[in-house]
Design a protein around this motif. Structure first.
Motif, PDB file in Angstrom:
ATOM      1  N   ILE A   6       0.844  -1.197   0.000  1.00  0.00           N
ATOM      2  CA  ILE A   6       0.000   0.000   0.000  1.00  0.00           C
ATOM      3  C   ILE A   6       0.876   1.242   0.000  1.00  0.00           C
ATOM      4  N   TRP A  23      -5.182   4.470   3.388  1.00  0.00           N
ATOM      5  CA  TRP A  23      -4.043   4.222   2.509  1.00  0.00           C
ATOM      6  C   TRP A  23      -4.521   4.186   1.064  1.00  0.00           C
ATOM      7  N   HIS A  24      -3.576   4.243   0.172  1.00  0.00           N
ATOM      8  CA  HIS A  24      -3.874   4.137  -1.255  1.00  0.00           C
ATOM      9  C   HIS A  24      -3.471   2.748  -1.763  1.00  0.00           C
ATOM     10  N   VAL A  25      -4.279   2.236  -2.636  1.00  0.00           N
ATOM     11  CA  VAL A  25      -3.980   0.942  -3.246  1.00  0.00           C
ATOM     12  C   VAL A  25      -2.760   1.086  -4.158  1.00  0.00           C
ATOM     13  N   SER A  26      -1.906   0.083  -4.142  1.00  0.00           N
ATOM     14  CA  SER A  26      -0.708   0.119  -4.989  1.00  0.00           C
ATOM     15  C   SER A  26      -1.087   0.247  -6.462  1.00  0.00           C
ATOM     16  N   TYR A  35      -6.675  -5.909   0.993  1.00  0.00           N
ATOM     17  CA  TYR A  35      -5.759  -5.561   2.073  1.00  0.00           C
ATOM     18  C   TYR A  35      -6.440  -5.757   3.430  1.00  0.00           C
ATOM     19  N   THR A  62      -9.551   0.271   1.872  1.00  0.00           N
ATOM     20  CA  THR A  62      -8.646   1.427   1.741  1.00  0.00           C
ATOM     21  C   THR A  62      -8.509   2.205   3.046  1.00  0.00           C
ATOM     22  N   TYR A  92       3.327  -4.120   4.705  1.00  0.00           N
ATOM     23  CA  TYR A  92       3.588  -2.719   5.108  1.00  0.00           C
ATOM     24  C   TYR A  92       3.548  -2.639   6.627  1.00  0.00           C
TER      25      TYR A  92
END
Length: 285
Positions: A6, A23-26, A35, A62, A92
Motif C-alpha cells: 500500500i 491508505w492508497h492501493v498500490s 488488504y 482502503t 507494510y
C-alpha cells in the motif's frame, strides 16, 4: 512482490477517541487485490484486525475506523497485509506515537466581555478536550479577531488581528463600540505530549456594535411594557376580588340550635306581618 504494498498510509485521531487510518492501493494492484489492517499498542499485545473497514468502489479495503482509542504515552504498531489471486503481496509496517496524530478539538467555552469605557475586551476560554492532557499550560493558542464589513456604514474592508499566546485569556485593546467583530481560536502543543499540528478552529463568536444595537432597543421597550401589564393585571384582580366579596352572601350557621325563646319570637313576628298585611288590604278596599 516488490511494488505491491500500500501507499500513503496515514492515521488521525479526532473527537478525543475516534481514529481513522487510510491508505492508497498500490498502482500495480489488480482488481482482485485485497488488504487487511492489524494493530496493537504494546509489545505484550497480539495484533488485532480492523473491525470496520473503509472500502472503495471496487470493494477493496482502503482504510479503517476505530473507536474508544486511548492515547496516553502509547506507540501503536500497524501492519497491512494483502493478497491477490491467492498470492501474498508486500507487507507494510509502521509505528506511530498516538499523541502525534491527534487533531485537537476546538478550545471550549469562548466568551467575550467588552466595556466601552475602557475600550477593551476580555476574552476567555477553556483548553481543548483530550483524553491524556491535564495541564492547561500544555497548550498554546492562535487567536484571530476580524473587524467585519458593514454595508450600512459603507465599510467594505475588514481588518484582522492574529496573536499566538500561552494561557486562557487575552485582552483585546483595539475595541471600538461602533464596530462589529468575530473571534476564533485554535490550539497546538506547548512542549508536552501534544500534537504539533494546529487543532480545529472554535466556532466564531461575534461581538460589538451590532449586538448592542440588536438587543438594547428591545430591552428598553420590553421593560415598561411588562411593568404596565403587571400593574394592569393586579388592578383587575383587585377589582374582581372586591366585587366577588360584596356579592357573596354570608353563610348561614347550620349548627346553631334554635331555642324555644327564639322560636316564639319568630312566630310573633310572622303574626304581626300577617296582621299588617290584612289591615292594609281592608283600608284599600
Amino acid at each position: 512482490m516488490s511494488g505491491t504494498a500500500i501507499e500513503n498510509f496515514a492515521c488521525i485521531i479526532f473527537n478525543v477517541s475516534f481514529m481513522n487510518c487510510t491508505w492508497h492501493v498500490s498502482w500495480t494492484a489488480s482488481g482482485d487485490t485485497q488488504y487487511f489492517l492489524y494493530w496493537k499498542t504494546s509489545k505484550k499485545e497480539n495484533f488485532t484486525e480492523c473491525q470496520n473497514y473503509i472500502k472503495d468502489n471496487h470493494g477493496r479495503h482502503t482504510g479503517c475506523r476505530f473507536q474508544n482509542v486511548t492515547i496516553e504515552n502509547k506507540r501503536a504498531s500497524f501492519l497491512v497485509k494483502g493478497h491477490r489471486s491467492g498470492q501474498n503481496i508486500q507487507l507494510y509496517e509502521k509505528t506511530i506515537s498516538l499523541y502525534e496524530i491527534e487533531k485537537l478539538t476546538p478550545p471550549l467555552n469562548v466568551t467575550v466581555n467588552c466595556t466601552e469605557a475602557s475600550h477593551g475586551c476580555e476574552i476567555r476560554w477553556q483548553p481543548p478536550h483530550t483524553s491524556h492532557v491535564k495541564k492547561h499550560d500544555c497548550f498554546k493558542y492562535q487567536i484571530v479577531i476580524e473587524n467585519k464589513a458593514d454595508p450600512e456604514k459603507n465599510i467594505k474592508t475588514t481588518s484582522k488581528t492574529e496573536r499566538n499566546i500561552i494561557g486562557n485569556s487575552y485582552i483585546f485593546e483595539s475595541f471600538s463600540a461602533g464596530k462589529r467583530y468575530s473571534i476564533k481560536i485554535r490550539a497546538t502543543d506547548n512542549d508536552c505530549l501534544v500534537s504539533a499540528s494546529w487543532g480545529e478552529w472554535s466556532t466564531p463568536v461575534e461581538f460589538g456594535e451590532e449586538e448592542l444595537r440588536a438587543t438594547s432597543p428591545w430591552i428598553l421597550f420590553l421593560i415598561p411594557v411588562l411593568a404596565a401589564s403587571l400593574i394592569l393585571f393586579l388592578c383587575r384582580v383587585s377589582i374582581y376580588l372586591k366585587k366577588k366579596s360584596a356579592t357573596v352572601p354570608q353563610p348561614r350557621d347550620l349548627f346553631h340550635e334554635i331555642s324555644p325563646t327564639d322560636f316564639q319570637a319568630e312566630y310573633k313576628n310572622q303574626l304581626t306581618h300577617e296582621t299588617e298585611e290584612i289591615i292594609i288590604i281592608e283600608e284599600v278596599a
